[in-house]
Design an enzyme around this catalytic site. Structure first.
Site, PDB file in Angstrom:
ATOM      1  N   SER A 118       0.798  -1.223   0.000  1.00  0.00           N
ATOM      2  CA  SER A 118       0.000   0.000   0.000  1.00  0.00           C
ATOM      3  C   SER A 118       0.832   1.276   0.000  1.00  0.00           C
ATOM      4  CB  SER A 118      -0.946   0.012   1.204  1.00  0.00           C
ATOM      5  OG  SER A 118      -0.205   0.089   2.415  1.00  0.00           O
ATOM      6  N   LYS A 188       0.650   4.613   6.919  1.00  0.00           N
ATOM      7  CA  LYS A 188       0.123   5.449   5.840  1.00  0.00           C
ATOM      8  C   LYS A 188       0.780   6.820   5.917  1.00  0.00           C
ATOM      9  CE  LYS A 188      -2.971   2.231   4.872  1.00  0.00           C
ATOM     10  NZ  LYS A 188      -2.810   1.346   3.685  1.00  0.00           N
TER      11      LYS A 188
END
Length: 333
Positions: A118, A188
């Site tokens: 990701s 993230k």
């Protein structure tokens, strides 16, 4: 001739003189000597022993003699405590090392493993990153552009079950010698913070407080800023952050959890810390700086509003003073 009793001094007897007449010189000499006390038969032997010990120098090892002192010093060195064997010290060293590792992992730095794609191309699957856990203790909060590790806010990892770590992995992870074994953490990039407004439509770009982000330096090549999920405008509540993965087409980030509490945002209390460097593998050593696009003028909503607020605060007293002056000039006297 009368026989006198011996005094016990074991002194030789004076030879008898003719006529038993005492000699004057002997008489005067005898009178000048003090009379000695009577001694027991054992005392002559003790006195002889004392005279021998006084005449004979001290033998080595006797207290008080130089040889004895030297002997005591030598025996002290020989009889000192021997250094403990290394194998006996090893458990203590291991215990201290584990304690230090636990303290470092708890308060300073912790290693985390990247479990997915990701965050490509910034981070690859299997990378080990070091996370700063110290600055949050001094009130530091997540900032735009930082790569942060945070606990699952609830429901984010339901779609991807994680393998159960073995006991050894749990122990090593607990003391910080291995990346997190629980795998209940996510990593993230912070796009917006509390008070910001964030949105993205069509092919992008992502807008923060009306400013377009230039993300070419970190998003996955070929991916669009919005990916396949447009969103916003969303107002980020105070104390929360909006996060997105750098691989926008392969990241279940804030865009995909707007139906949960917080409308897809993450509480700052869930943030473990900022990832500041890639530590493993060696050929990927690098830092994780904040991209320049997050420093562009006007993106900070509070800073953008500051000049207008200061101007308004300065104008109000001037307007009030002018009105009072005009009112006073209209009223005579």
């Amino acid at each position: 001739m009368a026989v006198g009793a011996r005094s016990g001094t074991e002194e030789p007897e004076e030879p008898a003189h003719s006529g038993d007449t005492p000699q004057p010189a002997a008489s005067s000499a005898h009178q000048s000597q003090p009379q000695s006390r009577s001694r027991t038969p054992a005392e002559p032997r003790a006195e002889a022993q004392r005279s021998v010990s006084l005449d004979k120098p001290g033998s080595p090892g006797e207290p008080g003699t130089p040889d004895a002192a030297a002997g005591e010093g030598t025996s002290g060195v020989k009889k000192g405590k021997k250094p403990r064997a290394f194998w006996k010290e090893l458990p203590i060293l291991i215990g201290i090392a584990l304690l230090l590792a636990l303290l470092i992992k708890t308060f300073l730095v912790q290693a985390f493993s990247i479990p997915s794609d990701s965050m490509q191309d910034t981070l690859q699957r299997g990378d080990r990153v070091l996370v700063d856990k110290l600055t949050p203790w001094f009130g530091s909060k997540p900032q735009r552009g930082e790569v942060v590790v945070f606990h699952d806010p609830g429901g984010w990892l339901n779609e991807t079950p994680t393998p159960e770590p073995n006991p050894v992995q749990k122990v090593l992870s607990f003391i910080g010698l291995m990346p997190s074994a629980e795998e209940k953490d996510l990593i993230k990039r912070v796009i917006a913070v509390g008070g910001d407004t964030v949105e993205c439509h069509g092919s992008g770009p992502v807008m923060v407080n009306g400013k377009a982000l230039k993300e070419d330096s970190y998003i996955f090549p070929g991916a669009t800023p919005c990916g396949d999920r447009a969103f916003g405008p969303i107002h980020v509540p105070e104390g929360r952050i909006w996060v997105m993965g750098d691989h926008r087409d392969d990241s279940l980030d804030s865009r995909y959890h707007q139906n949960l509490e917080g409308n897809g945002t993450v509480s700052e209390d869930e943030v473990v810390g900022r990832a500041f460097t890639i530590a493993w593998p060696v050929n990927r050593w690098s830092t994780l700086p904040v991209p320049d696009t997050f420093d562009q003028p006007g993106i900070d909503k509070a800073m953008a509003a500051a000049p207008a607020a200061l101007g308004l605060a300065g104008a109000v007293p001037i307007v009030l003073w002018r009105r009072r002056r005009l009112t006073g000039s209209r009223n005579p006297g």
